[in-house]
Design a protein around this motif. Sequence first.
Motif, short mmCIF file in Angstrom:
data_model
loop_
_atom_site.label_atom_id
_atom_site.label_comp_id
_atom_site.label_asym_id
_atom_site.label_seq_id
_atom_site.Cartn_x
_atom_site.Cartn_y
_atom_site.Cartn_z
N HIS A 25 8.10 -3.56 -6.45
CA HIS A 25 7.03 -2.66 -6.89
C HIS A 25 7.30 -1.24 -6.40
N HIS A 66 8.05 0.46 -9.89
CA HIS A 66 6.76 0.70 -10.52
C HIS A 66 6.03 1.87 -9.87
N ASP A 67 6.65 3.05 -9.92
CA ASP A 67 6.00 4.20 -9.30
C ASP A 67 4.74 4.62 -10.05
N TRP A 68 4.62 4.15 -11.30
CA TRP A 68 3.41 4.45 -12.08
C TRP A 68 2.16 3.83 -11.46
N ILE A 69 2.36 2.84 -10.59
CA ILE A 69 1.21 2.22 -9.92
C ILE A 69 0.53 3.22 -9.00
N GLY A 70 1.34 4.20 -8.52
CA GLY A 70 0.78 5.22 -7.65
C GLY A 70 0.38 4.67 -6.29
N ALA A 71 -0.78 5.08 -5.80
CA ALA A 71 -1.21 4.69 -4.47
C ALA A 71 -1.98 3.38 -4.46
N LYS A 72 -2.10 2.76 -5.61
CA LYS A 72 -2.88 1.52 -5.70
C LYS A 72 -2.30 0.43 -4.81
N ASP A 87 0.87 -1.17 0.00
CA ASP A 87 0.00 0.00 0.00
C ASP A 87 0.91 1.22 0.00
N ARG A 88 1.17 1.73 -1.18
CA ARG A 88 2.13 2.83 -1.32
C ARG A 88 1.67 4.09 -0.59
N SER A 89 0.37 4.35 -0.64
CA SER A 89 -0.13 5.59 -0.05
C SER A 89 0.09 5.63 1.46
#
Length: 230
Positions: free
Chosen positions: A100, A104-110, A73-75
């Motif tokens: 990830h 894979h920062d393009w995934i964002g907060a997903k 959970d990046r967020s």
Amino acid sequence: MDKARIDLEVAMLHRTIWTRRRELSSDANPSPLTLIEPRLVATRLLGLEYEIRPSIGGDGSRANGAPAAGFLDRSRGIIAVSEQFSEEVRRFTVAHEIAHFLLHDWIGAKVVHRDLPPIAAGVVPRPRHEVEADYFAASMLMPQKLVTKALAARFGAARLNADDEITSFYLASEGSKGFFEPRRDRLSFASAIARAESFAGRRFASLAGCFGVSVRAMAIRLDELGMAQG
């Protein structure tokens, strides 16, 4: 992202780990394998939180809502793993989620679930970013130089071949399970090497145990490095 680029990213991470080794270990002379413990890298180096949960639901990518091994959970800066899986799978999963986080920062907060433990990898087609994360995790936990050194110390060579009669004799005679099963797959020989605890009369910790991964994960790494050719 190709394997060469991922190898470069892992090499950069390994250098950072070594440079900041005092943050990861209180030992004056820590071993490389101690330093690349994924939970320490996630929490002390990357500033993420680590959680073990009783179970983690799937994200819909698997049939029947099968449980996931873990997620990022990046967020909220959390890597979580499920205690339903073995310690070896949990370690690999943390390294996978670190991939990830870094690649894979393009995934964002997903929230990204890792729905397939290493032993099941390749059973169904997987998204490219999941394959990349598995390769990163394998390279992080099983660095080529350390695997080469460990293999040579145990078997007397940095590359082994199933066609070599002496190698095959010792693996079979010293009880490496499944080596001569009738329906061998392409990883049977690599798996025998990964799980072996003796060779030519000498006993040792298995390669899988040494690196803290499953036999399957170790076999895949040996195969992709060309070190166990069956």
